[in-house]
Scaffold this motif. Structure first.
Motif, mmCIF file in Angstrom:
data_model
loop_
_atom_site.group_PDB
_atom_site.id
_atom_site.type_symbol
_atom_site.label_atom_id
_atom_site.label_comp_id
_atom_site.label_asym_id
_atom_site.label_seq_id
_atom_site.Cartn_x
_atom_site.Cartn_y
_atom_site.Cartn_z
ATOM 1 N N HIS A 7 0.825 -1.075 0.070
ATOM 2 C CA HIS A 7 0.035 -0.022 0.058
ATOM 3 C C HIS A 7 1.068 1.472 0.045
ATOM 4 O O HIS A 7 1.654 1.387 0.992
ATOM 5 C CB HIS A 7 -0.807 0.001 1.218
ATOM 6 N N HIS A 9 1.416 5.293 -2.016
ATOM 7 C CA HIS A 9 0.980 6.290 -2.812
ATOM 8 C C HIS A 9 2.220 7.264 -3.445
ATOM 9 O O HIS A 9 2.320 8.515 -3.222
ATOM 10 C CB HIS A 9 0.013 7.427 -1.959
ATOM 11 N N GLU A 82 -5.920 1.526 -4.408
ATOM 12 C CA GLU A 82 -6.619 1.407 -3.087
ATOM 13 C C GLU A 82 -7.992 1.872 -3.351
ATOM 14 O O GLU A 82 -8.444 3.056 -3.652
ATOM 15 C CB GLU A 82 -5.966 2.578 -1.849
ATOM 16 N N ASP A 198 1.528 2.764 3.456
ATOM 17 C CA ASP A 198 0.545 3.900 3.229
ATOM 18 C C ASP A 198 1.332 5.141 2.726
ATOM 19 O O ASP A 198 0.815 6.026 3.259
ATOM 20 C CB ASP A 198 -0.516 3.950 4.063
HETATM 21 FE FE FE2 Z 1 -3.806 4.732 1.366
#
Ligand code: FE2
Length: 262
Positions: A7, A9, A82, A198
C-alpha cells in the motif's frame, strides 16, 4: 531478503501522495533504505475525489519502473489501486477497471469509508465478492471510526473471509497513542495480517516498515515473520492462512466516546 509493501501513494502525480517524479524517486529511495524491495503502487480510486483507471495506472507504473531503473533504485513496483468501497464496485470489476494486489485478481485492497462500515458492504458487496472468490484486504482498519466504535465488525469481516492490512505508522504512534493501542489490540486478537506503509510523503507519512516489523518482532517474532510472508503471499495471489481470531473486548476499547466517564 524480500520486504513487500502492499500500500503506497508514491506513483507520481495521481493522487494526494507524491506530486511529481522527483518526489517519487526520493520516496522510492527512502523505501529501499527502509528495506522495502517490492512495492504495490496503490493510488486512490473511486473515493469521490480520485479516479485512477486501471489502464492508466499500468502505463504509469511501467514509466515509473523505468525511471527507477535509470536512477539505480532497486525497487520492483507493481500496478495497484486502493479501491474505495462504492456501490459501483462490482460494475467497475465487470468493466475490468479494477486492479487487484495480485495478477490473478484474487486480493482486493479495499478502503472503507473513514467514518463507518456501511451495512451494504456486509450485506451485499462482500457476499458477492466472496461468490466471485475475491478476498477483500481491508486497508488500515485500525483507523476506521466504525471499527474503532465497534471492533466486532472487524471480527465479523475476518470470520467471513476478509484479510486486513495494518499501517506501519499506526503501530509506531504517528496517528496518536489510541490508534497505536488499537492496532496492538487488533494484532493481539489475530485480526491483523500484514503491515504496509501507506506512504504519501517524506514527513509524516513515509514507509517505516522495518521499524514496525522490529517492534512486532519484540512482541512476537514468529508473527512478525508471518506478517512479512503474508504480504508476499497476497502479492503472489497465494493462500493466506486464517488464524484463530478472537474478539476484541469492548470494555477495553479506548475510542468509546464515553470512555472518560467510565
Ligand atoms: Fe492509502
Amino acid at each position: 531478503m524480500t520486504l513487500v509493501d502492499l500500500h503506497s501513494h508514491i506513483l507520481p502525480g495521481v493522487d494526494d501522495g507524491s506530486p511529481d517524479m522527483n518526489h517519487s524517486l526520493v520516496l522510492a529511495k527512502a523505501a529501499v533504505d527502509d528495506g522495502v524491495t517490492h512495492m504495490l503502487l496503490t493510488p486512490h480510486h473511486m473515493d469521490g475525489k480520485y479516479t485512477n483507471h486501471k489502464k492508466d495506472i499500468i502505463r504509469k507504473t511501467e514509466e515509473f519502473q523505468q525511471a527507477l531503473i535509470e536512477n539505480d533504485i532497486s525497487l520492483k513496483v507493481f500496478p495497484g489501486q486502493e479501491v474505495h468501497l462504492s456501490d459501483k464496485l462490482l460494475e467497475a470489476i465487470d468493466d475490468d477497471d479494477i486492479l487487484f494486489a495480485d495478477e490473478g485478481c484474487r486480493y482486493l485492497m479495499l478502503e472503507l469509508p473513514h467514518t463507518h462500515v456501511p451495512e451494504y458492504f456486509m450485506k451485499n458487496i462482500f457476499p458477492e465478492l466472496r461468490n466471485r472468490e475475491i478476498i477483500p484486504v481491508i486497508v488500515h482498519p485500525e483507523r476506521n471510526q466504525g471499527i474503532q466504535r465497534n471492533p466486532n465488525l472487524l471480527y465479523e469481516m475476518i470470520k467471513n473471509g476478509c484479510l486486513t492490512q495494518l499501517t506501519a505508522s499506526s503501530y509506531l504512534g504517528i496517528f496518536g497513542e489510541k490508534v497505536t493501542e488499537f492496532t496492538q489490540k487488533i494484532i493481539s486478537s489475530n485480526l491483523g495480517y500484514t503491515f504496509s506503509s501507506d506512504a504519501h510523503n517524506l514527513k509524516g507519512r513515509k514507509t517505516r516498515m522495518t521499524s514496525a516489523y522490529v517492534k512486532l518482532g519484540k512482541f512476537n517474532e514468529r508473527l512478525s515473520k508471518n506478517y512479512q510472508e503474508n504480504a508476499k503471499l497476497i502479492l503472489n495471489g497465494e493462500d493466506v492462512v486464517q488464524k484463530n481470531v478472537k474478539k476484541i473486548k469492548k470494555q477495553s476499547f479506548l475510542f468509546n466516546m464515553f470512555h472518560k466517564d467510565k
